[in-house]
Scaffold this motif. Sequence first.
Motif, mmCIF file in Angstrom:
data_model
loop_
_atom_site.group_PDB
_atom_site.id
_atom_site.type_symbol
_atom_site.label_atom_id
_atom_site.label_comp_id
_atom_site.label_asym_id
_atom_site.label_seq_id
_atom_site.Cartn_x
_atom_site.Cartn_y
_atom_site.Cartn_z
ATOM 1 N N VAL A 85 0.836 -1.450 0.118
ATOM 2 C CA VAL A 85 -0.026 -0.046 0.022
ATOM 3 C C VAL A 85 1.101 1.260 -0.098
ATOM 4 O O VAL A 85 0.586 2.242 -0.863
ATOM 5 C CB VAL A 85 -1.111 0.061 1.123
ATOM 6 C CG1 VAL A 85 -1.598 1.240 1.217
ATOM 7 C CG2 VAL A 85 -1.771 -1.194 0.977
ATOM 8 N N SER A 86 2.066 1.100 0.901
ATOM 9 C CA SER A 86 2.780 2.320 0.867
ATOM 10 C C SER A 86 3.413 2.567 -0.369
ATOM 11 O O SER A 86 3.344 3.730 -1.137
ATOM 12 C CB SER A 86 3.905 1.915 1.923
ATOM 13 O OG SER A 86 5.233 2.839 1.270
ATOM 14 N N ALA A 87 3.596 1.514 -1.067
ATOM 15 C CA ALA A 87 4.312 1.853 -2.449
ATOM 16 C C ALA A 87 3.359 2.090 -3.701
ATOM 17 O O ALA A 87 3.275 3.056 -4.336
ATOM 18 C CB ALA A 87 4.792 0.349 -3.173
ATOM 19 N N PHE A 88 2.047 1.760 -3.184
ATOM 20 C CA PHE A 88 1.016 2.247 -4.115
ATOM 21 C C PHE A 88 0.727 3.864 -3.943
ATOM 22 O O PHE A 88 0.563 4.216 -4.966
ATOM 23 C CB PHE A 88 -0.447 1.729 -3.387
ATOM 24 C CG PHE A 88 -1.649 2.202 -4.085
ATOM 25 C CD1 PHE A 88 -2.075 1.906 -5.362
ATOM 26 C CD2 PHE A 88 -2.475 2.844 -3.359
ATOM 27 C CE1 PHE A 88 -3.389 2.473 -5.833
ATOM 28 C CE2 PHE A 88 -3.360 3.658 -3.700
ATOM 29 C CZ PHE A 88 -3.957 3.335 -5.180
ATOM 30 N N ILE A 89 0.810 4.328 -2.861
ATOM 31 C CA ILE A 89 0.802 5.549 -2.616
ATOM 32 C C ILE A 89 1.825 6.414 -3.498
ATOM 33 O O ILE A 89 1.521 7.421 -4.186
ATOM 34 C CB ILE A 89 0.785 6.055 -1.288
ATOM 35 C CG1 ILE A 89 -0.502 5.292 -0.460
ATOM 36 C CG2 ILE A 89 0.559 7.493 -0.930
ATOM 37 C CD1 ILE A 89 -0.486 5.558 0.775
ATOM 38 N N ARG A 90 2.993 5.776 -2.988
ATOM 39 C CA ARG A 90 4.054 6.430 -3.747
ATOM 40 C C ARG A 90 4.045 6.539 -5.233
ATOM 41 O O ARG A 90 4.232 7.474 -5.688
ATOM 42 C CB ARG A 90 5.461 5.852 -3.243
ATOM 43 C CG ARG A 90 6.735 6.548 -3.767
ATOM 44 C CD ARG A 90 7.940 5.653 -3.341
ATOM 45 N NE ARG A 90 7.947 4.367 -3.634
ATOM 46 C CZ ARG A 90 7.890 3.773 -4.903
ATOM 47 N NH1 ARG A 90 8.351 4.575 -5.998
ATOM 48 N NH2 ARG A 90 7.930 2.471 -5.054
ATOM 49 N N ARG A 91 3.608 5.356 -5.662
ATOM 50 C CA ARG A 91 3.614 5.323 -7.204
ATOM 51 C C ARG A 91 2.366 6.075 -7.815
ATOM 52 O O ARG A 91 2.450 6.631 -8.590
ATOM 53 C CB ARG A 91 3.395 3.803 -7.635
ATOM 54 C CG ARG A 91 4.672 3.110 -7.658
ATOM 55 C CD ARG A 91 4.452 1.594 -7.875
ATOM 56 N NE ARG A 91 5.685 1.116 -7.750
ATOM 57 C CZ ARG A 91 5.864 -0.472 -7.269
ATOM 58 N NH1 ARG A 91 4.600 -1.042 -7.115
ATOM 59 N NH2 ARG A 91 6.808 -0.910 -7.149
ATOM 60 N N CYS A 92 1.493 6.180 -7.001
ATOM 61 C CA CYS A 92 0.430 6.780 -7.411
ATOM 62 C C CYS A 92 0.763 8.537 -7.794
ATOM 63 O O CYS A 92 0.377 9.127 -8.603
ATOM 64 C CB CYS A 92 -0.735 6.933 -6.627
ATOM 65 S SG CYS A 92 -1.792 5.392 -6.676
ATOM 66 N N PHE A 93 1.467 8.811 -6.625
ATOM 67 C CA PHE A 93 1.874 10.285 -6.520
ATOM 68 C C PHE A 93 2.955 10.340 -7.873
ATOM 69 O O PHE A 93 2.879 11.464 -8.510
ATOM 70 C CB PHE A 93 2.053 10.691 -5.476
ATOM 71 C CG PHE A 93 1.251 10.961 -4.428
ATOM 72 C CD1 PHE A 93 0.169 11.672 -4.841
ATOM 73 C CD2 PHE A 93 1.309 10.648 -3.014
ATOM 74 C CE1 PHE A 93 -1.067 12.089 -3.935
ATOM 75 C CE2 PHE A 93 0.226 10.838 -2.316
ATOM 76 C CZ PHE A 93 -0.722 11.570 -2.789
ATOM 77 N N GLU A 94 3.559 9.368 -8.113
ATOM 78 C CA GLU A 94 4.695 9.485 -8.775
ATOM 79 C C GLU A 94 4.170 9.685 -10.462
ATOM 80 O O GLU A 94 4.484 10.402 -11.058
ATOM 81 C CB GLU A 94 5.392 8.331 -8.935
ATOM 82 C CG GLU A 94 6.865 8.093 -9.502
ATOM 83 C CD GLU A 94 7.605 6.930 -9.031
ATOM 84 O OE1 GLU A 94 7.956 6.072 -10.036
ATOM 85 O OE2 GLU A 94 7.734 6.696 -7.664
ATOM 86 N N TYR A 95 3.088 8.735 -10.259
ATOM 87 C CA TYR A 95 2.452 8.785 -11.979
ATOM 88 C C TYR A 95 1.491 9.714 -11.888
ATOM 89 O O TYR A 95 0.862 9.514 -13.288
ATOM 90 C CB TYR A 95 2.442 7.391 -12.307
ATOM 91 C CG TYR A 95 3.433 6.744 -12.432
ATOM 92 C CD1 TYR A 95 4.688 6.860 -13.336
ATOM 93 C CD2 TYR A 95 3.767 5.717 -11.414
ATOM 94 C CE1 TYR A 95 5.801 6.189 -13.100
ATOM 95 C CE2 TYR A 95 5.019 4.755 -11.424
ATOM 96 C CZ TYR A 95 5.912 4.927 -12.293
ATOM 97 O OH TYR A 95 7.106 4.492 -12.368
ATOM 98 N N ALA A 96 1.071 10.397 -11.220
ATOM 99 C CA ALA A 96 -0.311 11.204 -11.145
ATOM 100 C C ALA A 96 0.186 12.140 -12.316
ATOM 101 O O ALA A 96 1.238 12.574 -12.602
ATOM 102 C CB ALA A 96 -0.417 11.584 -9.814
#
Lengths: 1144, 236
Positions: free
Chosen positions: A831-842
């Motif tokens: 989930v942590s990675a999820f948040i990071r990636r989301c922001f990353e690829y947002a």
Amino acid sequence: MLNLQSLGSSLVQRAQQLIDPMQGLNLTSSDKNPSKASLFQSQFRLPSSQTPLYEIAAELTIPPAGVTQGDKDHDRGWHYAGRLHLSEAYMCFSTTPSSFLQSASTSSSQSFTGQTHGAGPNGNGFTFPLCSIKRVERLNSQNFQFSLAITTWNGVLFLPKSQRDSKDPKELKEQRITLHLAGSRNACERFCDGLKRGLRAALGNLPKLRNVVAECYSEYLLRPDDKDKKTVSPPDAGLGMAFRYPGDPKKLRDRAKMRLWHEYLRDNGRNMTLVRQPTFHKLIRVGLPNRLRGEIWELTSGSIYLRLEHPTLYAETLEKHAGRESLAIDEIEKDLNRSLPEYPGFQTDDGIDRLRRVLTAYSWVNADVGYCQAMNIVVAALLIYMSEAQAFFLLSALCDRLVPGYYSTTMYGTLLDQKVFEGLVEKTMPILWEHLVKSDVQLSVVSLPWFLSLYINSMPLVFAFRVLDVFFVEGPKVLFQVGLAILRINGEELLDATDDGAFISVLKTYFSRLDESAHPKSENYKLRAVTKFQELMVVAFKEFSNITHSSITDLRLKNKDAVLNNIENFAKRTAIRNLGPDSKTINPDELGALYDRFYGVLYERQQRDMILQEEKRRKAKSARSRIPDMSPDAHHGIEKGRVGLGPSTSLMDYDAFREFLAGMAKWAISDHSPATPRRENSDQRSFASMRRSEALMSPWGAGPEPADHEFTQRLFRHWDVNNTGTLTLQDVVSGMARIKGKRDIMGAINYFFELYDEDIDGKVDREGILSMSEALLFLSRRGLEGTLSPSLHEFNSQQQPPNQPPPTPVLTTPELTLPGVSLPEKFLGSVSAFIRRCFEYADPDHPKNQRSLGGCQQAGDKSEPAVDNNAFAIGDDDDEEEEDLLTLESPPGSPKAAAQKPTSFSSSQESGGDTDARRTVSKAQSEAANVALDPANPLHITLPTFRMVILADELLEQFFESSFPTSFHVIDGIGGSNGATTPSSLTTFTNMGLVPRSAFGPAGSSQQVPPGMAGPGRGLRGVLDNIVTAAGEVRRRVEEAQKELEKNALPEQGDEDEEEDEDYSPGESQKKRTTSMVGEAERRSVLSSDRDLLEGADAEAGARDDNTASEFSDPKSGSLAISATSTPRPGSSQPVQRIVEFEG
Amino acid sequence: MADGPKPSSSVKLVLLGEAAVGKSSLVLRFVNNDFQENKEPTIGAAFLTQKCNLPTRTIKFEIWDTAGQERFASLAPMYYRNAQAALVVYDLTKPTSLVKAKHWVAELQRQASPGIVIALVGNKLDLTSDGEGVRSGGDGSGDADVAEGEESGDARKVTTLEAQSYAQEESLLFFETSAKTGYNVTEVFTAIANAIPETSLKTTRGSNQAQGRTGDEQQRVNLNANSAGAKDGCAC
């Protein structure tokens, strides 16, 4: 002497009547133990507002006709021993003993003693509304301690005042009866006190009484012969007055009957003040005279008391709903022209309009019943003899008391009575029954219309009305008696009939010849004069006198379940079949289980509600009245609703939805105490208002308290496609079909995205991303289910944390643990990675691009919008592995993941407590300026991005592929046995031994653990909050980082009031960037407290696995670490509340 | 074998369908060749009989005409129990009635006797502009409820194709009728009579002989009926 005698005879009577009818019709309340109140109401046909307050043995003395007053007549006249009852607004007397012990509590009569079982007013006596009593005097009596002389308003209600007050009793001819109370002085005094109070309270009802009585034909009939008689028009006694009553009045001997009734009413009181003597019942058996028929029906059925209670209800209902449409009205319209069409009154607009109004009004007041075909026929029949209002209330009495469930939407009453009837036929006419079975003739196809339309469209009207005359006094047993008599009389011929057709034609012929002689060939002319109908009545009431209410009640009870089950199976089958295409993707078993769960929850909640209300009412009442009612089993009278009884509820509100989810998904069970503050936003306020303010019992019954999470709210709103605030079965099935239906991962991912893309623009913003991660944590906090990949299973060697019981393999895959790292922990990492990636690829959300973005999104999911490049550019600035929000990210199974977890929460500070150091790191990090977190740069992810992010993580992928759909245990639910509800199976840090108990002691101790939640270490459940609210913490950190950013960007600017800036519009944000020193301090204190707790966690984690901490050295990763994932706060409310502020 | 009168057998037929689609009117037309504006609504069910003469045999229909109101639906199992044929009626001018009809077909296929012959009948053809001249002009007093919009000349809301393809899918006999004009009414019953498999007839009088004609009709007999639990459906 006479008194004693009559008392003695009453004993005999009592004994005889032990074999007499019970009329328990309370199928909807408790069957086996009808409440004393309901028996009382049934016996005297009183409205449900009446409860028996006082009861006393008494002797009723009625002066002989013609005698007016005077003590010397004391021994003359008629004497009846019986019991006198007092309710809130009625005084009733009956020689038929009451069916309950005096000692029985109001709400239950377990020691049911009598035989009337609420048999209706078939004993001798009276039912006086207290407002109809003009005067009560206490007499001196030698035999009795208390003698009351009751003078009623009978006959004087409409006299001019001067005449009414006349002192000359001869002129007045007041109705005056005497009651001798036989009881202890105390009991008598109590009764009299009660009577006094009741009389005082009833004073105000006199105008009502006058209104109601004015519509009674008897008032007109008995008017003194003065000059007005000719000028006053008689009250409405039905369409018959204008269109003639059915049948030949001569043949019916209407005139003679009228004369007899005139006498009876003159001597014994009329309508409200009528005293029932044996003649009354005889007069009814021979058939009522046309003009009085309606009134006597109204009286014997008790509907007149309903009318007295609310005389204007009919007119008001019509007025209130004027011009409105409904399904019932459509159905009524279809049948108006075909209700007793052969009666001239219904070939005119007048008749049709009356019928329309009565049926419509009733469909409004009883929307659960609405309109059922056959009601049109019954009401049409009633309207021939009574006014619209009278028919309206009589229809109420019919539907509620006389033929309950007959016209309900499932018609369970009809079906049940058919079963009962078949049972009676089998018992009383075994040969005929055998014949029917052998020739495969189904009796109910013949008899059902008899009951449903009360014989009105089976027999010629004149005869059907004779049946009704008795039916209204004696109750539904009459329908059975007549039905059995019909079969008995035609037995021979029926035995020759071998198929439905022949069977029906025999009976048809019989009905058409009811007016013919029963013994046409008899020598005896008297016998020859007996018609088939008379024969029918004799057979019905003599030969089948043993058909009592008790036997019918018994049979009803016996068959009730089978009938309801049948109806419910049918309803379920039909409902499921008609659910539409969505439902086809769910397997039938699951569909069936969904159906059961849906209604199960609704009915259970309905019942709980009723019990609560009952409780409240009871408390209020016992506080008010002097009669304490402390019976503990007060709510046994409330029966759970059933589909078979008619869909009294079919809409699921949010709370019910929560309960529904909690019945089948582990994650939907709350970890919170009921007192946990809830997130209050505008959406929720409506939900909150549905909740009961005070819970007298657990609002969730025996089940676990359901969770109330943002995710469940979201799910509810999403399933509520019509935005009604409630879900239908269809909504639930359609919603579930999206989750469990196709079982394809893309579908699941899309669906999840949809949940968060509320404005359906193909974008989910920062808030949404955080909510998503919160939801993922929420859903996983009790462990993940479903099929997880072998690569994960490999690490399954080192199994359970010490205090965790072996998991149940059926429902949950074993909690997977790496050395020191469980699957859930890994999931946290994901989930942590999820948040990071989301922001990353947002994608950035610049207004300029917004439209084009949306357009692109709609145009095609696959095509990455052109702006994405920009997004990457922004994100790339600090696109590093270490930038992990949860710091748990690692390829599944990597030792790093195993190591990171426990300490990640406290960031990199091994020694702990150095806030400043932390701040510095944080600052340094924010200087690196993660633009993605900057609210000045609103951003969003699109579905393709979301998909990509999910698919980039094996665990998340598996979560959507299997775990999430599997978590809905539609069929087997989550019983207590599988351990899903016990805290020990929760994936918590507690269970993993990561957090010391002391850390969350307070939360645990304050909890009200619902039944079923008890288990070892239940006090530790509080820690769960922390997992669930981890994302809340993420938010907090994000905010914090943002503050830091802002601080750095605009160090001078400070606006203390707007520390929680929720405005993301880029234009505004520049202005509003704020940093509040106060807020900072506050945050600091929170953090330090967090840290304290975490130290404990660290310590314990360290004790367990030393190498965990050592791996954890990257300062960067600590900066935005979700400390709270493991931060056991005493109360979980804080992050939650912050969210509120966040959203404004 | 078949000497004397033609073999005769009785067939239990049940009518199902939404309220006021004209079930009773169809029966009345078939049995009495009559049409009534205001028929008393059917309480529970009405029972009528009518003979149908086929070249080789006589079928005596025992017709159970059921009440159409939704809440009477739970009584239906009582009536379709042991039925060999069913007439599921919808109103051509009312699409919802076809939906309801489909529900009934599904119910019958699952719950009624296996091998029950089901005919789907779209009634009130007189209210549409086609129907091979059956339209009787605009007086439109129709069945119990008169479809709106008949002034427009064509109140049809359900196309023949739609209903027909559904009927084919489910192996149902299909007809469009007008109880008012009598168009196609007898044909429905004749077709049903022909479609009743010989074996399911009550063999009262030598109806065992092979009947080529009925054999040809076998293809139209719905053989999809799920026999499982056929008797469970009885709600009483």
